[in-house]
Design a protein around this motif. Structure first.
Motif, mmCIF file in Angstrom:
data_model
loop_
_atom_site.group_PDB
_atom_site.id
_atom_site.type_symbol
_atom_site.label_atom_id
_atom_site.label_comp_id
_atom_site.label_asym_id
_atom_site.label_seq_id
_atom_site.Cartn_x
_atom_site.Cartn_y
_atom_site.Cartn_z
ATOM 1 N N GLY A 1 1.865 -0.687 -5.441
ATOM 2 C CA GLY A 1 3.284 -0.427 -5.607
ATOM 3 C C GLY A 1 3.757 -0.833 -6.991
ATOM 4 N N PHE B 1 -0.701 3.308 -6.161
ATOM 5 C CA PHE B 1 -0.884 3.620 -4.747
ATOM 6 C C PHE B 1 -1.239 2.375 -3.938
ATOM 7 C CE2 PHE B 1 -3.471 4.986 -1.104
ATOM 8 C CZ PHE B 1 -2.595 5.878 -0.494
ATOM 9 N N MET B 2 -2.072 1.508 -4.514
ATOM 10 C CA MET B 2 -2.569 0.354 -3.770
ATOM 11 C C MET B 2 -1.654 -0.860 -3.863
ATOM 12 S SD MET B 2 -6.688 0.468 -4.314
ATOM 13 C CE MET B 2 -6.882 -0.828 -3.094
ATOM 14 N N LEU C 1 5.175 1.316 -0.065
ATOM 15 C CA LEU C 1 5.921 1.622 1.159
ATOM 16 C C LEU C 1 5.436 0.820 2.359
ATOM 17 C CD1 LEU C 1 6.203 5.508 0.818
ATOM 18 C CD2 LEU C 1 7.945 3.785 0.299
ATOM 19 N N CYS C 2 4.196 0.319 2.295
ATOM 20 C CA CYS C 2 3.621 -0.463 3.396
ATOM 21 C C CYS C 2 3.300 -1.862 2.876
ATOM 22 C CB CYS C 2 2.357 0.198 3.944
ATOM 23 S SG CYS C 2 2.615 1.885 4.526
ATOM 24 N N TYR D 1 2.080 -5.554 2.146
ATOM 25 C CA TYR D 1 0.907 -6.285 2.623
ATOM 26 C C TYR D 1 1.280 -7.462 3.521
ATOM 27 C CZ TYR D 1 -2.165 -3.570 -0.382
ATOM 28 O OH TYR D 1 -2.878 -2.550 -0.950
ATOM 29 N N PHE E 1 0.848 -1.191 0.000
ATOM 30 C CA PHE E 1 0.000 0.000 0.000
ATOM 31 C C PHE E 1 0.886 1.245 0.000
ATOM 32 C CE2 PHE E 1 -3.060 2.910 2.204
ATOM 33 C CZ PHE E 1 -4.096 2.786 1.304
ATOM 34 N N CYS E 2 0.306 2.371 -0.396
ATOM 35 C CA CYS E 2 1.012 3.661 -0.406
ATOM 36 C C CYS E 2 2.270 3.578 -1.261
ATOM 37 C CB CYS E 2 1.346 4.103 1.019
ATOM 38 S SG CYS E 2 1.816 5.849 1.145
ATOM 39 N N PHE E 3 2.054 3.211 -2.537
ATOM 40 C CA PHE E 3 3.132 3.101 -3.526
ATOM 41 C C PHE E 3 4.191 2.070 -3.128
ATOM 42 C CE2 PHE E 3 1.359 7.356 -4.074
ATOM 43 C CZ PHE E 3 1.064 7.343 -5.429
#
Length: 225
Positions: free
Chosen positions: A201, A198-199, A64-65, A67, A60-62
């Motif tokens: 990456g 965004f969702m 960066l987070c 899954y 998530f967030c390109f």
């Protein structure tokens, strides 16, 4: 009201090395695969494959987070499929014939008449008459044996059985599965850059995704009543 009959829940298939790269010459009964609709006994196996798929470099967030930090829980998965037998009918499993507890692939499709879980419509919301291929995964040990092609065939048969006239799917840029979709007659109709990036990456080294579709020929017997 949807009056279309469900697709057959079990389908025995043979390997077809010509359909996917990497097939070997081996051909025995242990290689046969069953395509079945999702049932409760395979909930955990299907959820595990989905989590492994999302954990394969997606975030998530390109990106960066990852899954992998927040895998789908049992309650979230069962909240959709235990409550909706119709969603189970449009969730295909590729299962080893010689070991029917072993799921080696999944194919999740849905249409506009079905209930959805949290975030499922974020990347694409199916329209009337459309069946959307949400997720298709073949495990590493089963690749190169035609399983992806057979799951695609099952998905299209399921769509026709419900009177749907179009299949759509999204594919992340750089995903080699795009070759399979093109061989099956899918064409690019749109690109989705910001939201997919965004969702998800860039799991294949490139941001963005494309939307592909294929028109289906549906017999009169399969149209909604």
């Amino acid at each position: 009201m949807t009056g279309a009959a469900a697709a057959p829940t079990t389908q025995k298939i043979a390997r077809n090395e010509d359909e996917e790269e990497g097939g070997d010459e081996k051909n025995d009964k242990t290689d046969e695969i069953l395509i079945e609709s999702l049932t409760e006994k395979h909930f955990d196996a299907a959820r595990k494959i989905e989590n492994e798929f999302l954990g394969g470099g997606k975030g998530f967030c390109f990106g960066l987070c990852p899954y992998t930090l927040c895998p789908m829980g049992r309650g979230e998965f069962e909240g959709v499929y235990r409550k909706s037998s119709d969603r189970c009918l449009t969730y295909g499993l590729a299962i080893q014939q010689h070991d029917q507890s072993r799921v080696v692939g999944i194919c999740k499709v849905r249409d506009s008449t079905q209930p959805v879980g949290f975030g499922e419509n974020a990347l694409h919301k199916p329209k009337e008459g459309e069946m959307y291929l949400d997720t298709m995964v073949v495990t590493k040990e089963a690749r190169g044996r035609g399983v992806g092609t057979q799951l695609m065939n099952w998905a299209e048969d399921t769509a026709r059985s419900r009177g749907r006239t179009k299949m759509t799917l999204g594919v992340v840029n750089g995903n080699p599965a795009q070759r399979l979709y093109e061989r099956k007659g899918y064409i690019q109709v749109d690109s989705v850059w910001f939201l997919s990036s965004f969702m998800l990456g860039r799991p294949n080294g490139a941001f963005g995704a494309i939307l592909m579709e294929k028109q289906l020929v549906v017999s009169n017997d399969h149209h909604d009543e």
